[in-house]
Design an enzyme around this catalytic site. Sequence first.
Site, PDB file in Angstrom:
ATOM      1  N   SER A   1      12.874  -1.391   5.720  1.00  0.00           N
ATOM      2  CA  SER A   1      13.180  -2.204   4.533  1.00  0.00           C
ATOM      3  C   SER A   1      14.676  -2.050   4.278  1.00  0.00           C
ATOM      4  CB  SER A   1      12.404  -1.657   3.332  1.00  0.00           C
ATOM      5  OG  SER A   1      12.913  -2.162   2.119  1.00  0.00           O
TER       6      SER A   1
ATOM      7  N   TYR B   1       9.603   5.296  -1.943  1.00  0.00           N
ATOM      8  CA  TYR B   1       9.457   4.185  -0.984  1.00  0.00           C
ATOM      9  C   TYR B   1      10.650   4.198  -0.023  1.00  0.00           C
ATOM     10  CZ  TYR B   1       9.087  -0.599   0.825  1.00  0.00           C
ATOM     11  OH  TYR B   1       8.995  -1.708   1.651  1.00  0.00           O
TER      12      TYR B   1
END
Length: 250
Positions: free
Chosen positions: A141, A154
Amino acid sequence: MSVENKVVVITGASSGIGEATAKLLAKNGAKVVLGARRENRLQEISQDIKDAGGQATYRVTDVTNPDDLKALVTLAKKEYGAIDVIYNNAGIMPTSPISALKTDEWNMMIDVNLKGVLNGVAAVMPDFTTQKHGQIITTSSVAGIKSFIGSGVYGATKFAVRNLMEVIRMESAKEQTNIRTATIYPAAINTELLQHITDENSKEGMDKLYKSVGITPDAIDAIARVVNFAIDQPEDVNVNEFTVYPTKQG
Ligand code: NDP
């Protein structure tokens, strides 16, 4: 050298990026092996692929379970005689500030986004090492490259897989096993990913961001094309890092 006839295992294939990638690769002649937990979605997607003339099979897979990943790879070899690529794409993103101490969600993210990738790597490594051929692709990401408020854990999982992929690339070069790696860093893509956020402020912030960048559902296909591109290179060429942003996201 091309996607055609490659056997590609894809995790997180029941929606979003994984689904789009499975469909594109199968359209281009790959034999795709789909893994995720929702069987009805896997069944529908593999049927769609077959109806369009492609080759697909699936197995219910929880990436937190190493045996499930091994069984998915075994299915690929049984059904199609080989394993050429694993795309570690399954992931969850229940973002929240660290001070909220959502420790159960921290553990879930570590289990799925980091250990899930490790389980995929472990499942293919014996075959890839022996056959001196294979490719490991992972969805990280942009939160695996830079820090965002609310993405402490995350982002930690996504930074971690970046390191993992780079070390696999370097060790493969050292050991001359010809294993290629590619890491993909998507920015905002409109999928089901936001549905699992339980922290209200985080959810509001993410909803606002995703709306403001004005991405279309077709943006998902951009990631599928990147995966296709990475696979579609000569065997001795590793194109291994891709960021994908909507033009409106800073
Ligand atoms: P989706 O929520 O649509 O897809 C997530 C996929 O992961 C689903 O297929 C889900 O299937 C699967 N999954 C979740 N937990 C598990 C598990 N324990 N075992 C097996 N599969 C699991 O979102 P995206 O398509 O957006 O997400 C794909 C990847 O892209 C993720 O790694 C995400 O972090 C990353 N990403 C997404 C961005 C975005 O903006 N959308 C931005 C940056 C990265 P099931 O529930 O059926 O198991």
